[in-house]
Design an enzyme around this catalytic site. Structure first.
Site, PDB file in Angstrom:
ATOM      1  N   HIS A  76       0.840  -1.206   0.000  1.00 13.77           N
ATOM      2  CA  HIS A  76       0.000   0.000   0.000  1.00 13.77           C
ATOM      3  C   HIS A  76       0.868   1.245   0.000  1.00 13.77           C
ATOM      4  O   HIS A  76       2.064   1.194   0.292  1.00 13.77           O
ATOM      5  CB  HIS A  76      -0.895   0.025   1.251  1.00 13.77           C
ATOM      6  CG  HIS A  76      -0.111   0.177   2.524  1.00 13.77           C
ATOM      7  ND1 HIS A  76       0.626  -0.854   3.063  1.00 13.77           N
ATOM      8  CD2 HIS A  76       0.083   1.245   3.339  1.00 13.77           C
ATOM      9  CE1 HIS A  76       1.230  -0.431   4.166  1.00 13.77           C
ATOM     10  NE2 HIS A  76       0.925   0.851   4.350  1.00 13.77           N
ATOM     11  N   ASP A 116       0.785   4.932   2.018  1.00 16.05           N
ATOM     12  CA  ASP A 116       0.099   5.395   3.224  1.00 16.05           C
ATOM     13  C   ASP A 116      -1.001   6.408   2.936  1.00 16.05           C
ATOM     14  O   ASP A 116      -0.797   7.384   2.201  1.00 16.05           O
ATOM     15  CB  ASP A 116       1.103   6.024   4.204  1.00 16.05           C
ATOM     16  CG  ASP A 116       1.906   4.948   4.930  1.00 16.05           C
ATOM     17  OD1 ASP A 116       1.412   3.805   5.051  1.00 16.05           O
ATOM     18  OD2 ASP A 116       3.036   5.252   5.357  1.00 16.05           O
ATOM     19  N   HIS A 159       4.714   0.092   0.017  1.00 13.56           N
ATOM     20  CA  HIS A 159       5.487  -0.694   0.981  1.00 13.56           C
ATOM     21  C   HIS A 159       4.590  -1.684   1.700  1.00 13.56           C
ATOM     22  O   HIS A 159       3.359  -1.591   1.646  1.00 13.56           O
ATOM     23  CB  HIS A 159       6.171   0.233   2.000  1.00 13.56           C
ATOM     24  CG  HIS A 159       5.214   1.046   2.805  1.00 13.56           C
ATOM     25  ND1 HIS A 159       4.617   2.183   2.310  1.00 13.56           N
ATOM     26  CD2 HIS A 159       4.708   0.881   4.055  1.00 13.56           C
ATOM     27  CE1 HIS A 159       3.808   2.686   3.216  1.00 13.56           C
ATOM     28  NE2 HIS A 159       3.834   1.909   4.298  1.00 13.56           N
ATOM     29  N   ARG A 205       5.920   6.402  14.077  1.00 12.12           N
ATOM     30  CA  ARG A 205       5.772   6.899  12.697  1.00 12.12           C
ATOM     31  C   ARG A 205       5.157   8.281  12.659  1.00 12.12           C
ATOM     32  O   ARG A 205       4.235   8.580  13.432  1.00 12.12           O
ATOM     33  CB  ARG A 205       4.882   5.935  11.904  1.00 12.12           C
ATOM     34  CG  ARG A 205       4.973   6.168  10.401  1.00 12.12           C
ATOM     35  CD  ARG A 205       4.032   5.284   9.632  1.00 12.12           C
ATOM     36  NE  ARG A 205       2.670   5.757   9.781  1.00 12.12           N
ATOM     37  CZ  ARG A 205       1.596   5.074   9.383  1.00 12.12           C
ATOM     38  NH1 ARG A 205       1.727   3.883   8.821  1.00 12.12           N
ATOM     39  NH2 ARG A 205       0.396   5.567   9.555  1.00 12.12           N
TER      40      ARG A 205
HETATM   41  C1  SIN Z   1       3.412   1.083   7.533  1.00 12.67           C
HETATM   42  O1  SIN Z   1       2.716   0.509   6.716  1.00 12.67           O
HETATM   43  O2  SIN Z   1       3.495   2.304   7.544  1.00 12.67           O
HETATM   44  C2  SIN Z   1       4.176   0.276   8.566  1.00 12.67           C
HETATM   45  C3  SIN Z   1       5.333  -0.450   8.032  1.00 12.67           C
HETATM   46  C4  SIN Z   1       6.008  -1.272   9.095  1.00 12.67           C
HETATM   47  O3  SIN Z   1       5.528  -1.349  10.242  1.00 12.67           O
HETATM   48  O4  SIN Z   1       7.030  -1.874   8.788  1.00 12.67           O
END
Ligand code: SIN
Length: 297
Positions: free
Chosen positions: A117, A119, A269, A284
């Site tokens: 996806h 974000d 990602h 994050r």
């Molecule tokens: C995400 O999708 O932003 C998280 C990625 C992760 O936890 O490695």
């Protein structure tokens, strides 16, 4: 060099930028992200991000506030749409973790983003970029994989590019939640109402580099607008698989102190599995982006 009362070090000439793979990822050395940065250094990092899709900084010691302040150099920050995962004392920072509190509740989003996806593609103005900082991670597993959607677009046939240019993907968070996050407390009616499905072009033009990128991911793009639901879904999965062939992917093996910054306009990602006997604690931040558009070039 000074900005107001804050003394800034000029790192620009100290930055060492090394590519990690042919299409995606670069390592940046020579900067302490907990220091206020001068404009030229911020610009050099922004350019490295836009050229490489993902930039990696190792050995950083970032408090949530320092993480927030570094991120804010690149645009306004938005917390997670689900407030429950944002830090109370610093709401722009979201916790991703398998840890539980003394009531046995998860302290953050666990197993967030395990399906490819970009974000927040499910909102009208999706994220420009995200910055993920590792506090603690398992010794094996839990890598994050990134795919270059520029490289995927470039590898499409000419007919494919023409066909996809007129299509729009349906990005749908409540569907994503029901389909992939059934281990979590379901979304409340208010949370569902905050995130109705949105349409975005399947090919998007990067607003800075003007390169074209595929903008479809199996995890958040439910189907294609105007197509039969199942046919559209089949096309989404096909494109997602095409874009994530090994030659377009960089896999990040985490170490505590890593800060990874990715461009959500040109990459997608996913997180990967790990054993719950280990703690994974990540923080994050997410930068607000523009509404995606397609301009032929
Ligand atoms: C995400 O999708 O932003 C998280 C990625 C992760 O936890 O490695």
């Amino acid at each position: 060099m000074t900005f107001g009362k804050t003394t800034c070090r000029n790192f620009e000439n100290d930055l060492k930028i090394t590519k990690l793979t042919e299409h995606i990822g670069a390592n940046i050395e020579g900067v302490d992200l907990s220091d206020p940065l001068d404009e030229a250094t911020v610009l050099a990092i922004k350019e490295a991000l836009e050229q490489n899709g993902v930039v990696v900084f190792r050995n950083q010691a970032l408090s949530p506030v320092a993480h927030r302040d570094f991120s804010a150099n690149f645009g306004p920050l938005v917390g997670h749409v689900l407030n429950r995962f944002n830090m109370e004392e610093c709401p722009e920072v979201t916790i991703l973790s398998n840890a539980v509190n003394d009531k046995g509740e998860k302290i953050g989003a666990d197993r967030a983003g395990m399906i490819w996806h970009s974000d927040m593609s499910f909102v009208k103005r999706p994220s420009l970029g995200s910055l993920l900082y590792c506090v603690e991670c398992p010794p094996v597993g839990a890598d994050t994989q990134f795919a270059s959607m520029f490289a995927a677009y470039d590898a499409l046939s000419t007919e494919g590019k023409v066909r996809l240019a007129s299509l729009k993907g349906v990005h749908d968070y409540p569907w994503h939640y029901r389909t992939y996050l059934s281990h979590r407390t379901p979304l409340t009616t208010e949370e569902e109402a905050k995130t109705p499905p949105v349409l975005h072009p399947v090919i998007r033009t990067h607003p800075s580099t003007e390169r074209q990128a595929l903008y479809v991911g199996e995890g958040l793009t439910r189907t294609i607008d105007g197509m039969d639901e199942e046919e559209g879904r089949k096309l989404v999965v096909e494109l997602s698989n095409f874009a994530t062939q090994p030659q377009f992917v960089y896999s990040h093996k985490w170490q505590p102190g890593d800060l990874v910054f990715w461009d959500n306009r040109s990459t997608m990602h996913r997180a990967t599995e790990f054993d719950d006997k280990y703690l994974r604690l990540m923080r994050r931040t997410t930068i607000l982006g523009d509404e995606p558009f397609y301009h032929p070039n």
